[in-house]
Design an enzyme around this catalytic site. Structure first.
Site, mmCIF file in Angstrom:
data_model
loop_
_atom_site.group_PDB
_atom_site.id
_atom_site.type_symbol
_atom_site.label_atom_id
_atom_site.label_comp_id
_atom_site.label_asym_id
_atom_site.label_seq_id
_atom_site.Cartn_x
_atom_site.Cartn_y
_atom_site.Cartn_z
ATOM 1 N N LYS A 62 -57.048 -0.431 13.916
ATOM 2 C CA LYS A 62 -56.311 0.344 14.925
ATOM 3 C C LYS A 62 -56.555 1.849 14.719
ATOM 4 C CE LYS A 62 -52.307 -1.781 13.957
ATOM 5 N NZ LYS A 62 -52.681 -2.890 13.055
ATOM 6 N N THR A 63 -56.482 2.300 13.469
ATOM 7 C CA THR A 63 -56.729 3.715 13.179
ATOM 8 C C THR A 63 -58.169 4.077 13.543
ATOM 9 O OG1 THR A 63 -55.236 3.443 11.314
ATOM 10 C CG2 THR A 63 -56.524 5.473 11.365
ATOM 11 N N ASP A 107 -48.984 5.848 13.462
ATOM 12 C CA ASP A 107 -49.077 4.498 12.905
ATOM 13 C C ASP A 107 -47.664 3.957 12.673
ATOM 14 O OD1 ASP A 107 -50.356 2.297 12.008
ATOM 15 O OD2 ASP A 107 -51.059 3.150 10.116
ATOM 16 N N THR A 156 -47.627 -3.269 14.025
ATOM 17 C CA THR A 156 -47.905 -4.657 13.668
ATOM 18 C C THR A 156 -46.863 -5.550 14.339
ATOM 19 O OG1 THR A 156 -46.578 -4.236 11.704
ATOM 20 C CG2 THR A 156 -48.964 -4.196 11.433
ATOM 21 N N ARG A 217 -60.582 -4.516 6.815
ATOM 22 C CA ARG A 217 -60.183 -3.665 5.680
ATOM 23 C C ARG A 217 -60.286 -4.446 4.377
ATOM 24 N NH1 ARG A 217 -54.332 -1.613 6.028
ATOM 25 N NH2 ARG A 217 -55.127 -0.344 7.721
#
Ligand code: ADE
Length: 327
Positions: A62-63, A107, A156, A217
């Site tokens: 997402k980032t 975030d 999330t 990740r």
């Protein structure tokens, strides 16, 4: 003499591994297509796109998407995280650092305090912020215009967002899905090339991918640990080296760690298999409920070892056989 560019610090490896363009960003095809239309259209009109909400499990990129959007728009990005924003003025000051406009990435937006969430509404609707000047009866509310910003928020848990907040993401809510094993393998090959490791063979890539929980990740984290292990043992990255390196770190063939196994063990032995409420489980494990909900549970549910019911969490039959197999 080596320069800092030749020897990047370990913690900056992650930004090195971050894809910078749509072409480099593997998977999430639908999300990419929709974002591309939204951003290209706004850019053609010389405007900022409407605010965007990205939703999906941790570590799916997402980032990274927010950085790519900033770079396509050719504007700077300022990042913040819901729990770190403490005062109403914090969002206004973050936005003002983007002097000529830019991306404000927030975030974990579901962890924003209620009063701060409300101060976001006028920023999102009209690009203005109101502050109180003075105290008592003489206090006055003054409204300022902010630079043109697009808020890209990530969560999330979209269900935890209030309706007024959710509907202000007028550019849309985009849901990221877990990656396929093939996509993770592609990401690992790209990352290995960026890191300039000895290229892992296909079987080694498959072994890392299998333990990555379908999450880029984690895949990149495992690759870095395998790279360290292979280097110290003066070996190439083979399937055997992957297994050795990750077994030494207590990561099993499913990608589960000791912490994941403790969640299952606790439900199984302390709570007779469940159902157990999240708070009781968290207290027994000395963890906070959010970590259990966001870090451990999603994958344990995905692999079918844990069930989440209205009465609480229970271990499944498959979960019990898994525990037997690792004892
Ligand atoms: N790193 C994190 N997410 C990625 C993606 N989707 N593609 C390539 N590299 C990534």
């Amino acid at each position: 003499m080596s320069t800092s560019q030749e020897t990047p610090l370990e913690h900056s490896l992650d930004s090195l591994l971050r894809p910078k363009t749509w072409d480099d960003y593997i998977g999430q095809e639908k999300v990419k297509k929709n974002l591309d239309v939204l951003i290209s259209a706004a850019k053609q009109r010389g405007q900022m796109p409407e605010h965007i909400l990205l939703y999906g499990p941790a570590g799916l990129g997402k980032t990274t998407l927010a950085y790519i959007i900033g770079s396509i728009l050719g504007v700077p990005i300022q990042t913040a995280s819901g729990p770190m924003i403490e005062r109403v003025g914090d969002i206004a000051s973050l936005a003002s650092t983007l002097e000529n406009g830019g991306v404000l990435f927030i975030d974990e937006i579901h962890r924003l305090k209620k009063n701060i969430e409300e101060s976001l509404y006028p920023i999102m609707e009209s690009g203005t912020v109101s502050v109180m000047l003075g105290k008592g009866p003489a206090a006055q509310s003054v409204t300022f215009d902010l630079p043109p910003i697009v808020i890209i928020a990530a969560t999330t848990q979209a269900g935890k967002l209030s309706t007024p907040l959710r509907t202000r993401f007028s550019g849309g809510t985009l849901k990221l899905a877990p990656y396929s094993d093939g996509e993770i393998a592609q990401i690992l090959k790209r990352s290995a090339a960026v890191l300039e490791t000895s290229p892992p063979d296909d079987e080694a890539v498959r072994e890392i991918a299998k333990r990555s929980r379908n999450t880029p990740r984690i895949a990149n984290y495992l690759l870095k640990r395998v790279r360290d292990y292979a280097q110290v043992h003066e070996k190439d990255i083979s399937a055997d080296i992957v297994k050795q390196a990750l077994t030494e770190r207590d990561i099993d063939a499913y990608g589960l760690t000791n912490e994941d196994r403790s969640v299952l063990e606790t439900i199984n032995t302390v709570f007779n298999g469940g159902p157990v409420g999240i708070k009781a489980l968290a207290t027994t494990l000395s963890e906070d409920p959010e970590t259990i909900e966001e870090v451990y549970e999603p994958f344990l549910i995905q692999v079918g070892f844990l069930d989440r019911t209205p009465r609480g969490r229970s271990i499944t039959k498959k979960g019990v056989s898994y525990l037997r197999s690792v004892r």
